[in-house]
Design a protein around this motif. Structure first.
Motif, PDB file in Angstrom:
ATOM      1  N   THR A 142       0.616  -1.279  -0.039  1.00 31.38           N
ATOM      2  CA  THR A 142      -0.007  -0.025  -0.254  1.00 31.38           C
ATOM      3  C   THR A 142       0.920   1.438  -0.223  1.00 31.38           C
ATOM      4  O   THR A 142       0.402   2.466   0.077  1.00 31.38           O
ATOM      5  CB  THR A 142      -1.130   0.132   1.267  1.00 31.38           C
ATOM      6  N   ASN A 143       2.035   0.972   0.300  1.00 34.40           N
ATOM      7  CA  ASN A 143       3.342   2.447   0.166  1.00 34.40           C
ATOM      8  C   ASN A 143       4.514   1.976  -0.435  1.00 34.40           C
ATOM      9  O   ASN A 143       5.107   2.004   0.685  1.00 34.40           O
ATOM     10  CB  ASN A 143       3.220   2.278   1.456  1.00 34.40           C
ATOM     11  N   ASP A 144       4.591   1.173  -1.673  1.00 37.54           N
ATOM     12  CA  ASP A 144       5.754   1.297  -2.096  1.00 37.54           C
ATOM     13  C   ASP A 144       6.396   2.598  -2.652  1.00 37.54           C
ATOM     14  O   ASP A 144       6.645   2.863  -3.778  1.00 37.54           O
ATOM     15  CB  ASP A 144       5.826  -0.092  -2.761  1.00 37.54           C
ATOM     16  N   THR A 145       7.238   2.398  -1.523  1.00 39.11           N
ATOM     17  CA  THR A 145       7.755   3.865  -2.067  1.00 39.11           C
ATOM     18  C   THR A 145      10.159   3.835  -1.994  1.00 39.11           C
ATOM     19  O   THR A 145      10.936   4.342  -1.885  1.00 39.11           O
ATOM     20  CB  THR A 145       8.213   5.072  -1.410  1.00 39.11           C
ATOM     21  N   SER A 146       9.761   2.474  -2.175  1.00 39.60           N
ATOM     22  CA  SER A 146      11.008   2.099  -1.989  1.00 39.60           C
ATOM     23  C   SER A 146      12.427   1.492  -2.867  1.00 39.60           C
ATOM     24  O   SER A 146      13.649   1.378  -2.649  1.00 39.60           O
ATOM     25  CB  SER A 146      10.894   0.534  -1.238  1.00 39.60           C
ATOM     26  N   THR A 147      11.338   1.803  -4.173  1.00 40.18           N
ATOM     27  CA  THR A 147      12.915   1.980  -5.067  1.00 40.18           C
ATOM     28  C   THR A 147      14.310   2.656  -5.090  1.00 40.18           C
ATOM     29  O   THR A 147      14.934   1.814  -5.457  1.00 40.18           O
ATOM     30  CB  THR A 147      12.297   2.681  -6.720  1.00 40.18           C
ATOM     31  N   ALA A 148      14.001   3.400  -4.767  1.00 41.73           N
ATOM     32  CA  ALA A 148      16.117   4.418  -4.735  1.00 41.73           C
ATOM     33  C   ALA A 148      16.315   3.804  -3.881  1.00 41.73           C
ATOM     34  O   ALA A 148      17.612   3.712  -3.420  1.00 41.73           O
ATOM     35  CB  ALA A 148      14.760   5.959  -4.638  1.00 41.73           C
ATOM     36  N   ALA A 149      15.700   3.458  -2.588  1.00 44.66           N
ATOM     37  CA  ALA A 149      16.397   2.840  -1.502  1.00 44.66           C
ATOM     38  C   ALA A 149      17.220   1.092  -1.857  1.00 44.66           C
ATOM     39  O   ALA A 149      18.102   1.249  -1.272  1.00 44.66           O
ATOM     40  CB  ALA A 149      15.571   2.576   0.196  1.00 44.66           C
ATOM     41  N   ARG A 150      16.452   0.407  -2.186  1.00 42.34           N
ATOM     42  CA  ARG A 150      16.272  -1.224  -2.388  1.00 42.34           C
ATOM     43  C   ARG A 150      17.630  -0.389  -4.401  1.00 42.34           C
ATOM     44  O   ARG A 150      19.016  -1.041  -4.144  1.00 42.34           O
ATOM     45  CB  ARG A 150      15.759  -1.478  -4.096  1.00 42.34           C
ATOM     46  N   ALA A 151      17.676   0.383  -4.463  1.00 37.46           N
ATOM     47  CA  ALA A 151      18.350   0.877  -5.801  1.00 37.46           C
ATOM     48  C   ALA A 151      20.584   1.518  -4.975  1.00 37.46           C
ATOM     49  O   ALA A 151      21.504   0.825  -4.913  1.00 37.46           O
ATOM     50  CB  ALA A 151      18.514   1.970  -6.458  1.00 37.46           C
ATOM     51  N   LEU A 152      20.083   1.875  -3.753  1.00 35.91           N
ATOM     52  CA  LEU A 152      20.985   2.233  -2.835  1.00 35.91           C
ATOM     53  C   LEU A 152      21.585   1.267  -2.820  1.00 35.91           C
ATOM     54  O   LEU A 152      23.064   1.231  -1.970  1.00 35.91           O
ATOM     55  CB  LEU A 152      20.859   3.723  -2.287  1.00 35.91           C
ATOM     56  N   LEU A 153      21.114   0.108  -1.776  1.00 39.03           N
ATOM     57  CA  LEU A 153      21.491  -0.229  -0.806  1.00 39.03           C
ATOM     58  C   LEU A 153      22.894  -1.675  -1.587  1.00 39.03           C
ATOM     59  O   LEU A 153      23.835  -1.052  -0.783  1.00 39.03           O
ATOM     60  CB  LEU A 153      20.426  -1.630  -0.261  1.00 39.03           C
ATOM     61  N   PRO A 154      22.754  -2.049  -2.062  1.00 36.69           N
ATOM     62  CA  PRO A 154      24.475  -2.550  -3.305  1.00 36.69           C
ATOM     63  C   PRO A 154      25.449  -2.082  -2.612  1.00 36.69           C
ATOM     64  O   PRO A 154      26.356  -1.505  -2.685  1.00 36.69           O
ATOM     65  CB  PRO A 154      23.660  -2.793  -4.437  1.00 36.69           C
ATOM     66  N   LYS A 155      25.691  -0.271  -3.155  1.00 31.92           N
ATOM     67  CA  LYS A 155      26.325   0.911  -3.407  1.00 31.92           C
ATOM     68  C   LYS A 155      26.645   1.328  -2.113  1.00 31.92           C
ATOM     69  O   LYS A 155      28.022   1.339  -1.511  1.00 31.92           O
ATOM     70  CB  LYS A 155      25.455   1.752  -3.929  1.00 31.92           C
TER      71      LYS A 155
END
Length: 477
Positions: A268-281
């Motif tokens: 209901t509140n999936d704003t995770s795209t940036a965070a998931r992309a940043l995690l490996p970095k």
């Protein structure tokens, strides 16, 4: 562990304030928990040696747990849990009886080495008497229990334990909330491996620490099995059940391993795209500074749980509602400092939070922001009568100060002072060596001071006393 109270350091970060625990017998959901009463005299049969200095009634020193096998059958609509936990442990000495930390749900049965055992409940414990006294060596305790699991309202007003959400629940445990859903030796000094078997309706998903071993669908229900193969303290255990988008990816470690990443994000509140992309970095950046990633997997859980904090639950940190970059850096750094290298006693919590805060400073300085030295100077200008300077990071006496500003910011300032004293080369050798030397183990401030002196060849006890033990603003820095 940032708890969502704004930190003076960064408006995007969050500060934890957690509980002390004693309370009345069998606290119910939402019960307020106060600081622990002084420990009662130890019974000889319990072989109680050195209890935690902040939570003396938590944990048992007469045995070491090696593995928890936790089976959960959960009904999200009714919030009912049917559970069984098998605890494989090693007795350090002969025991006529022993304790597990547990509150809340009804006990259905307890067996020791397959035989029914006698038991009784106190405010926070199961006191178990096996049919035959335990001798030194291995034993297995199996506890079956059921009912509505409890959450806790901590002394500072925050919640932990089994926290219900709109579509399920999330179980969070720092510092003692795990005992609302797992009968356990609930002290950070006793690390163990875990298996979680979570039986839920097909309409929801379930995650926990570690690696996904299997997902078996049978009729209208699915069992998710997770294994935490890295040794873990109870306060880092986590289960999240709800309607999630599930993301699977990986990152290559400097050790040559491929580290799987599982992320569970509320639909209901999936704003995770940036965070998931940043995690490996973030993981790659921290590996260069701290050494190879110490866990078998990673990822995140983003759930709509109004608990007011993020938490470094092992391998898969928990974030409420959304994830900002600074908090992601902080919780990821905890996988090295706090989760792999774990405090033995809660008065050493700066070993986790000071390092994770300093990791934010390092990331900030390396990405065009404020340098660690500038962070230090800004904080050192804080007036002497403000909360940063009271109490000292290792000298607090109330659990309300367990996650206060001195633990975070003054803890990080301690590391910056050390860096300036011994130089970058020795400092980063020390940081990496600390993570390697105590990997998957427990450690203390005294051990850290000893290592810093060994690496640098300098006498540093005065520096650490100024920054960790002195009440007030250290002079001359």
């Amino acid at each position: 562990m940032p708890r969502l109270v704004i930190r003076p350091l960064l408006a995007t970060l969050v500060l934890p304030l957690v509980l002390g625990l004693s309370g009345p017998a069998l606290p119910t959901a939402g019960a307020r928990v106060s600081d622990p009463a002084p420990a009662a005299p130890a019974m000889a049969v319990e072989a109680r040696a050195k209890p935690d200095t902040l939570f003396p009634r938590q944990g048992h020193t007469g045995y070491d747990v090696r593995h928890y096998d936790v089976g959960l059958r959960y009904e999200p609509v009714s919030n009912r849990l049917e559970a069984s936990t098998a605890i494989r442990a090693v007795a350090k000495t002969s025991l006529r009886s022993f304790r597990l930390d547990f509150v809340g749900m009804a006990i259905d049965s307890i067996k020791v080495d397959g035989k029914p055992a006698r038991w009784r409940r106190t405010a926070e414990h199961l006191v178990i008497t096996p049919r035959t006294p335990l001798t030194k060596g291995r034993f297995v305790t199996t506890v079956a229990y059921s009912g509505t699991p409890s959450d806790y309202t901590d002394a500072d007003g925050s919640q932990e334990g089994w926290v219900r959400t709109v579509d399920g629940a999330v179980a969070l445990g720092e510092p003692v909330g795990t005992m609302t859903w797992i009968p356990s030796n609930n002290t950070p000094a006793d690390k163990a491996r875990y298996t979680f078997r979570i039986d839920v309706p097909n309409t929801v998903q379930a995650t926990a620490n570690g690696n996904l071993v299997s997902r078996e669908r049978r009729g209208l229900r699915t069992t998710w099995t997770w294994q935490a193969r890295d040794r873990m303290s109870t306060y880092l255990a986590m289960v999240a059940i709800g309607s999630f988008n599930v993301y699977r990816s990986s990152v290559e470690s400097i050790s040559g391993r491929t580290i799987p990443l599982w992320s569970f994000v509320d639909t209901t509140n999936d704003t995770s795209t940036a965070a998931r992309a940043l995690l490996p970095k973030v993981m790659t950046f921290q590996e260069k500074l701290f050494g190879a990633y110490p866990m078998t997997s990673g990822g995140m859980v983003v759930d709509n749980a109004a608990v007011g904090y993020a938490l470094e639950t092992q391998t898969r940190p928990f974030y409420p509602f959304s994830v900002d970059a600074a908090t992601l850096v902080h919780e990821t750094a905890h996988q090295w400092y706090g989760n792999s290298v774990t405090l033995r006693d809660w008065h050493d919590i700066w070993l986790a939070e000071g390092f994770a805060t300093y990791a934010e400073w390092l990331w900030d300085g390396a990405h065009g922001g404020t340098s660690p030295a500038e962070h230090f100077d800004d904080l050192y200008a804080t007036p002497a009568d403000e909360g940063l300077w009271h109490p000292a990071p290792t000298e607090f006496t109330s659990s309300a100060d367990l996650f206060g500003e001195p633990v975070y910011n003054r803890g990080a300032m301690t590391l910056q002072v050390l860096r300036e004293r011994i130089g970058d080369t020795d400092f980063f050798r020390f940081v990496k060596r600390w993570a390697t030397l105590h990997r998957q183990a427990n450690a203390s401030t005294l051990q850290l001071v000893t290592l810093a002196e060994q690496v640098s060849g300098e006498q540093l006890d005065g520096l650490f006393a100024d920054w960790l033990e002195l009440d007030g603003r250290p002079a001359g820095y």
